[in-house]
Scaffold this active site. Structure first.
Site: not given
Ligand SMILES: Cc1ncc(C[n+]2csc(CCOP(=O)(O)OP(=O)(O)O)c2C)c(N)n1
Ligand SMILES: Cc1ncc(C[n+]2csc(CCOP(=O)(O)OP(=O)(O)O)c2C)c(N)n1
Ligand SMILES: [Mg+2]
Ligand SMILES: [Mg+2]
Lengths: 354, 328, 328, 354
Positions: C62, C131
Site C-alpha cells: 500500500e 478491519h
Molecule cells: C495491509 C493489508 N492489505 C490488504 C489486505 C487484504 N488481504 C487480506 S488477505 C490478502 C491476501 C494475502 O495473501 P497471502 O499473503 O499469500 O496469504 P494467504 O491468504 O495466501 O494465506 C489480502 C490482500 C490486508 N488484510 N492487509
C-alpha cells in the site's frame, strides 16, 4: 495511449510445483531419519493433528453456513503438513506469530479445538474470549502471538519475540509465518534486515500457497524462487515441499537446532497450496479445476496416511478409528462452543486498557 | 521535596535512567539513541551506562522496530521506542494502531503492551511541512492508546516515569523547542498520575486550556495578558488521553469562559474534543462560545513570515480571550 | 433527469467507467481490482473494458502504490487508488499525509496531486478490531486532503465523478454494508459539488447530522422516530472536508437542537469538529447542548453481542434526540 | 540479564573503499570512451557544475551562520561526481526524485543557483516559492519531483514517474536517488518489487556515503554490498565509484540507453562520502579525522581538475578563472536571494488546494 500491454505477466495455467508423493520405498535419507527419530507414536500423533485440522476446517464451513460463525473465515485445508511439521519441531516455550489464516497453526500449537471453535462462535471460552474471531487467535499459554489481520503485520511482532530471546539470553526461537503475498509488504524487508543485522533467532516462514487472494505469486512478486531474497540480507534461505510433513519437520528441526546454539535468522519458503478459496466467500474461480486437482493428488494428509499404512504403523482400520475419534472430538468442540456463553456485556469496555 | 534545576531534556533522561536502573526489562530503542546519544541528546550517556543491548540503535525502519517493540512487550519486556520525531511515526502508523492499540483487546486481555513511544512532536523551527506535524489527535482517537504531553521538566519526569511503569501503549509526545527549557524537578522518585490536568496559573477572567509548547508560551506571557487586562486561568491537560475534564470544567464554572490553544490544525484537533466536553459539562455556565486558537489550515511553510503566520501566538490567544470576554 | 435504479456498487463503477472513458489519463490501481473485479466487485468488468494498463492489479504494498500514484499524479496522470479497505491505508499513511497532502504546498504550487483514494471504511459485519476502523477524522485533519463519504448511490456517483475531475488528493470513503443498497441515480453525466451537505429529511424537532452508513440507518428508521414522537431533520454532510456547516447551522437555528451520529470513535472524531462549529455558529440558538452518538471507546470486538453494543444504533439516536428535547 | 553484548557490529574504523584516483595515464577503456564522447566542452562544463555545487554549499554554510538560512541544512560536498555524472547522462524530459540532500541534485539538474539560494532564504523567487526550504527543492520545468524529507519517501514518487512513462509509452526514465539509510525502509523493497514486476524504467540509485546520520552502513544494513539485493528482485545491480565522475556518467549513460529501448529497473550503488556532517548541526564526531582525510584525497572535484589539466583541456590559469567565475555566480545568487521578497502573507493559504 500506449497499447494496453499487460504490466505483469498474465495469469496463465501455472506450472504446478513438483511434489513427489511419499512412499516407504522412495523415502529420502532425510525422510528416513525423520521417521526413525519420530517413531510410530509421534508420527501418528502428528498425522492425527493434520486430520484434526482438516476436520476442524470442514466443520467451520458447515458452521459458517449455519451462521454460527461470521465475518472473515480463512481456511487451512491443504497446508496442514506445513503447520504440523514446522510447529512440532519447535519447543512449547518458543514463540509463534502468524497471519489471519491461523486455525491450523493454533491447533498444531496445541490450542484446543474447544477454545478455537468457541472463539469462532464468539463465545467467552474462546482462545481470545470471543473478542478476536477467526483472524485473531491468541494464546499466552501456548506462546501464540496471534492471529494478525494486516498482511505482514505479524512479522515485526514475531521479530520482537526473537529480540526478547536475544535480550534475555535464552535459547528460544520465534517462528514467524506469513503468506506469499506478505512478501511484498515493507515489513518483510525491514524485519529481515533487522533480524540479520542483530542475529536474532527468527525463523521466517513463507507459506507459499501460490496465491494472495486471486493473485498468483507470479503477478505479485518479481522472482519465482523466494529464497533468492535471502542473500540480499546475508541470511540462509531454504525451500521445502510444504505438502510433505517429513520434509517440513526435518527442515525446521535442523534450522531450530542450529539457532539454539547460535542465533541468526533464516528464510524458509514452503511450497504449498490451499484447497479452498481465499476465504469462505471466495469461490476461487481464478484457479483451474485441474490445477486444484493436481495438488489434491499430493494431499499432505493422504501422503502420510499411505506411509503409515506401508510402515504398518496405522492400518486401514486404525485409520478409520482415528478419523472417527477426531470427528467426535470436533463434534464435542462444536457442542462446547455452542454451550459456551457470549461474553458478558461488561466486556465491551474490558481489556481496552490493562 | 528536594528539587534540582534541570532542563526538560535532562528530566526525560533522568526518568529513563531511573526506570532502567529499577527494572532490567526496560530498554530504549530508536534511531541514533545510542552511539549518537540521541538526535536531540535526550538519551545522552545512556549507551555508556546500559550497554548496546538496552540502548539499541536501529536502522531507519520505523514500522519494523515499532512492531518489534510490540512483540517484545507481548513477551515480557518493557520497550521505550524513541521516534526521532513523531513525523516518522506516520511510517509506523499501522503497527501503532493495528497492533499496539488493539492487541490487548483482540487477545481477550491476554497480552498487555507495556510500551512507551516517545520523541518530539509538533513544529520546531523552520523545518517545513513534512517535519512539523502535530499528531496527538490521531493517536488519542484510538482506544487502547494513551497520549501524554508534558510542558514542564517536572511534569516530563513524573509522567515519563509513570508511563514506563504503566502496562499500556503510551504515546509520549515531547517538544523540540522545550528540550532546553529548565525548571525545578524533584530529585529521585517522583511519579505523576496519568490523567491529571493541572492549573498552571489561577485567574478569574477566562479559562485557557493549552498543552505542550503552547502552555509554556502562555505561561511565559503572563505580563502581556495582565497588560491586556486579562487575569487568565491557565490549565495544562498534560495527558491528552485520558483527558481529565473535571479540572477544566471546574475552572469554566468559575470563569464562565473558555479558550483552547493548540499548535496543531483545527479540524478534529484535540481542541475540538475538549470544546465538546466543556460545552457538555458547562453548557449553562458558559457566557460565550468557546474560542479555539489553532494553526492555520495549511502545511507548515518554510518561509519565516509564512511560518509565523501559520502558528498560534500570544497575540492571538489574547484576542481570543477578549472575544470570549466580549471586549473585542 | 433520466434516472436508473442501481446499487451503490454499480453507481461507483459507473462513475469510474464514465470518467475513464472521458479521460485517458485516469486509471484504477489497487489490490484485486482487475482480474478479480474488486474484492467487493466495485470494479466489475473494468479490466475487460480498459485493459491491464488502466486497471492495475498491485502487489500488497500500500505505501508503495499509494506513493506511486502520487508520482503519477505529479507527472500528469489521474490515479484512482483503491484500498481494499481503508484499514490498509494505515500502512500507507506516510505517503498519504507526507506526500499526497503536502506536495502541492511544499512545491509552491508547482505539483497538484489529482488523485482519488477510495475504498470501504468503517465497520463491516463481524470483521473485528483490525478491519473496522473509521478513519475519516484522521484524513480530514490534514490540510491538503479532502474527505468525501456518500450515503446514497446517487451521491456516490455524483461525488466520485467530481472527485476524479478534481485536482486535489481526495479520500473517498465508501461503506461495505452500503454497496448493495439501491437507489435512483441519474443516467450519464451527473456531477455533485464537493462540499455541499444535504437535508435528507426535513423536520421540526431536532437536527440530526450523520454521514455514510449512519445516515442511511437513520433515513430508514423514520417510522421509529415518528413513533417516538420525533420529527427529525436529517442532514448528510456528504463531504467531511470541506465541511459545509451552513446547511447544518441553518437547520439548528430552526430546531434549536442538534444530535450528531457517527460510527467512529468519540475522541476528536468528526462529530467533535461538527459540534464545535455548531456551537460557534449557533451558540444563542441552542436550547440544549449538542449530543454526540458514537462508537464506544474500544476496538471493535468479534462477539456478536459485544459488536452490537459497541456501535451506534437507532435506539441510541432516538435517546439522544429525547435528551436534547428534554423528554428523556 | 545477558551480558550487554552488542547487537550490531561495533562501529570500528571503517575499511575505506578503494577509490583509484583518475589520471590520464591510467584511464580504463570505459573512462577513455567517456572522455572522448563528452569532449572538452562538455567535460569542462560538468567540472564547472561540480565546482558550482561545492561553492554553493560552502556559501550555504556561511549563510546559515549569518541566519539567512534556517531549519535543517544537509550539504552535498563530496558527492558532486555522483549528482553531476548521473544527471548529465539523463535527458531533460526524464524525471528525478531525491531526498532532502537535494541542493547538488537540483543544481546538476539545471535549477539556477538563484532559485536554489532564494529557496533557502525563504523567498518568493525560490524554486518552491520559499515554501519548501532546503529539503524540498522542486522544479516542474526541470522534472525535479523533490526534495523529500521522509527517508525513503521519494522512492514511490519516483517510481510513479516511471509508471507514467510506461503508461504513456514514452521512452523517458526516472532517476530515483536515495541514501544508504533509506535502503532499510519498507518503501525501498515495495518499489523495487513493483518496478521489477511491471518492468518500469526506474533507475534506483543508492548514494552510499557510508553513513545514515551517525550510523555507519555496517550498523544499519546486514550486507556490505548493497547490489546483493538486486537478484532478490530479479533485476540488474551495479556498483560504481561515486567519487569518480567518468564512471558515474558511464554507468548511468549505459543503463539509461538500454532502458530507453526496453524498460526495466536497475539498482545502482554509488560508493561515495560526505565531507561534512549529516546536517549543519552535526559535528560528525563519529567519523575519525583520518577516515575523512582518506576520502578527501580522492576528492571528486580535484580528480577531474587534474585530469583536465593532464588532458590540456583546462590549465591552472583557466581553472582559476573558472573558479572565480563560479564564485561570482554564487555571489550573484546570494544577492538575488537577498533582494527577493518574502512570499506575500496571502500565500499562507495558497497552494493548500489546487
Ligand atoms: C495491509 C493489508 N492489505 C490488504 C489486505 C487484504 N488481504 C487480506 S488477505 C490478502 C491476501 C494475502 O495473501 P497471502 O499473503 O499469500 O496469504 P494467504 O491468504 O495466501 O494465506 C489480502 C490482500 C490486508 N488484510 N492487509
Ligand atoms: C522515515 C524517517 N525516519 C527518520 C528520519 C530522520 N533522518 C533524516 S536523515 C536520516 C539519515 C538518512 O541517511 P541516508 O539515507 O544514508 O541519507 P544521507 O543523509 O546519508 O544522505 C534520518 C534518520 C526521517 N527523515 N525520516
Ligand atoms: Mg498465499
Ligand atoms: Mg548515507
Amino acid at each position: 495511449m500506449a497499447p494496453a500491454a499487460a504490466l505483469a505477466p498474465k495469469q496463465k495455467v501455472r506450472q504446478v510445483e513438483v511434489h513427489p508423493v511419499l512412499s516407504r520405498s522412495t523415502l529420502t535419507p532425510r525422510q528416513k531419519r525423520v521417521v526413525d527419530t519420530l517413531g510410530q507414536e509421534k508420527l501418528v500423533a502428528m498425522y492425527r493433528q493434520m486430520v484434526l485440522i482438516r476436520s476442524f476446517e470442514q466443520r467451520c464451513e458447515q458452521m459458517y453456513q449455519q451462521r454460527k460463525i461470521a465475518g472473515f473465515l480463512h481456511l487451512y485445508m491443504g497446508q496442514e503438513a506445513l503447520g504440523v511439521g514446522f510447529l512440532n519441531a519447535a519447543r512449547p516455550d518458543d514463540y509463534v506469530a502468524t497471519s489471519y489464516r491461523d486455525h491450523g497453526i493454533a491447533l498444531a500449537r496445541g490450542v484446543t479445538p474447544e477454545a478455537c471453535m468457541a472463539e469462532l462462535f464468539g463465545r467467552v471460552d474462546g482462545c481470545s474470549r470471543g473478542k478476536g474471531g477467526s483472524m485473531h487467535f491468541f494464546s499466552r499459554e501456548k506462546n501464540l502471538l496471534g492471529g494478525h489481520g494486516i498482511v505482514g503485520g505479524q512479522i515485526p511482532v514475531g521479530l520482537g519475540a526473537a529480540f526478547r530471546a536475544r535480550y534475555l539470553g535464552t535459547d528460544q526461537v520465534s517462528l514467524v509465518l506469513m503468506g506469499d503475498g506478505a512478501v511484498a509488504e515493507g515489513t518483510f524487508h525491514e524485519c529481515l534486515n533487522i533480524a540479520a543485522l542483530w542475529k536474532l533467532p527468527a525463523l521466517f516462514v513463507i507459506e507459499n500457497n501460490q496465491y494472495g487472494m486471486g493473485t498468483a505469486v507470479s503477478r505479485a512478486l518479481s522472482v519465482r524462487d523466494l529464497t533468492l531474497k535471502a542473500p540480499g540480507y546475508g541470511i540462509e534461505g531454504v525451500t521445502v515441499d510444504g505438502m510433505n510433513l517429513l520434509d517440513c519437520y526435518a527442515v525446521m528441526e535442523d534450522a531450530i537446532a542450529r539457532r539454539r546454539k547460535s542465533p541468526s535468522p533464516i528464510l524458509i519458503e514452503a511450497k504449498t497450496y490451499r484447497f479452498r478459496g481465499h476465504s469462505i466467500s471466495d469461490p476461487g474461480t481464478y484457479r483451474r479445476k485441474d490445477e486444484v486437482e493436481q495438488y489434491q493428488r499430493v494431499d499432505p494428509i493422504s501422503q502420510i496416511k499411505n506411509l503409515l499404512d506401508q510402515l504398518g504403523w496405522l492400518g486401514e482400520a486404525d485409520a478409520k478409528t482415528l478419523e472417527k475419534e477426531v470427528r467426535q472430538q470436533i463434534g464435542k468442540a462444536a457442542e462446547f462452543a455452542d454451550a459456551s456463553p457470549e461474553p458478558d456485556l461488561s466486556e465491551v469496555s474490558q481489556h481496552v486498557y490493562a | 521535596m528536594d528539587t534540582q534545576l534541570i532542563t526538560m531534556r535532562e528530566a526525560l533522561n533522568q526518568a529513563m535512567v531511573e526506570e532502567m536502573e529499577r527494572d532490567s526489562t526496560v530498554f530504549l530503542m530508536g534511531e541514533e539513541v545510542g552511539a549518537y546519544n540521541g538526535a536531540y541528546k535526550v538519551s545522552q550517556g545512556m549507551l555508556e551506562r546500559f550497554g548496546p543491548l538496552r540502548v539499541v540503535d536501529t536502522p531507519i525502519s520505523e514500522n519494523g522496530f515499532a512492531g518489534l517493540a510490540v512483540g517484545a512487550a507481548m513477551t515480557g519486556l518493557r520497550p521505550i521506542v524513541e521516534f526521532m520525531s513523531f513525523n516518522f511515526a506516520l511510517v509506523a502508523m499501522d503497527q501503532i494502531v493495528s497492533n499496539a492499540a488493539k492487541t490487548l483487546y483482540m487477545s481477550g486481555g491476554q497480552f498487555p503492551i507495556p510500551m512507551v513511544m516517545r520523541g518530539p512532536g509538533g513544529p520546531a523551527a523552520r523545518v517545513s511541512a513534512q517535519h512539523s506535524n502535530s499528531l496527538e489527535s490521531l493517536f488519542a482517537y484510538f482506544p487502547g492508546l494513551m497520549v501524554v504531553m508534558p510542558s514542564t521538566p517536572a511534569d516530563a519526569k513524573g509522567l515519563l516515569k509513570t508511563a514506563i511503569r504503566n502496562d499500556n501503549p503510551i504515546v509520549f509526545i515531547e517538544n523540540e523547542l522545550l528540550y532546553g527549557v529548565a525548571g525545578d524537578v524533584p530529585k529521585g522518585e517522583f511519579l505523576l498520575p496519568i490523567g491529571s490536568a493541572e492549573v498552571k496559573r489561577e485567574g478569574r477572567d477566562v479559562t485557557v486550556v493549552a498543552h505542550s509548547r503552547m502552555n509554556h508560551m502562555l505561561r511565559s506571557a503572563e505580563a502581556e495578558f495582565l497588560k491586556a487586562g486579562i487575569d487568565l486561568e491557565l490549565i495544562d491537560p498534560r495527558t491528552i488521553k485520558p483527558l481529565y475534564i473535571e479540572t477544566i470544567a471546574r475552572s469554566v464554572r468559575k470563569t464562565h469562559r473558555a479558550v483552547i490553544v493548540e499548535e496543531g490544525h483545527r479540524f478534529a484537533g484535540v481542541g475540538a474534543e475538549i470544546a465538546d466536553r466543556v460545552y457538555t459539562a458547562c453548557f449553562d455556565d458558559l457566557d460565550a462560545p468557546v474560542v479555539r486558537v489553532t494553526a492555520t489550515e495549511n502545511p507548515l511553510p518554510y518561509a519565516k513570515n509564512l511560518e509565523a503566520a501559520s502558528l498560534p501566538d500570544v497575540a492571538q490567544a489574547i484576542q481570543a480571550c477578549k472575544a470570549v470576554l466580549y471586549r473585542a
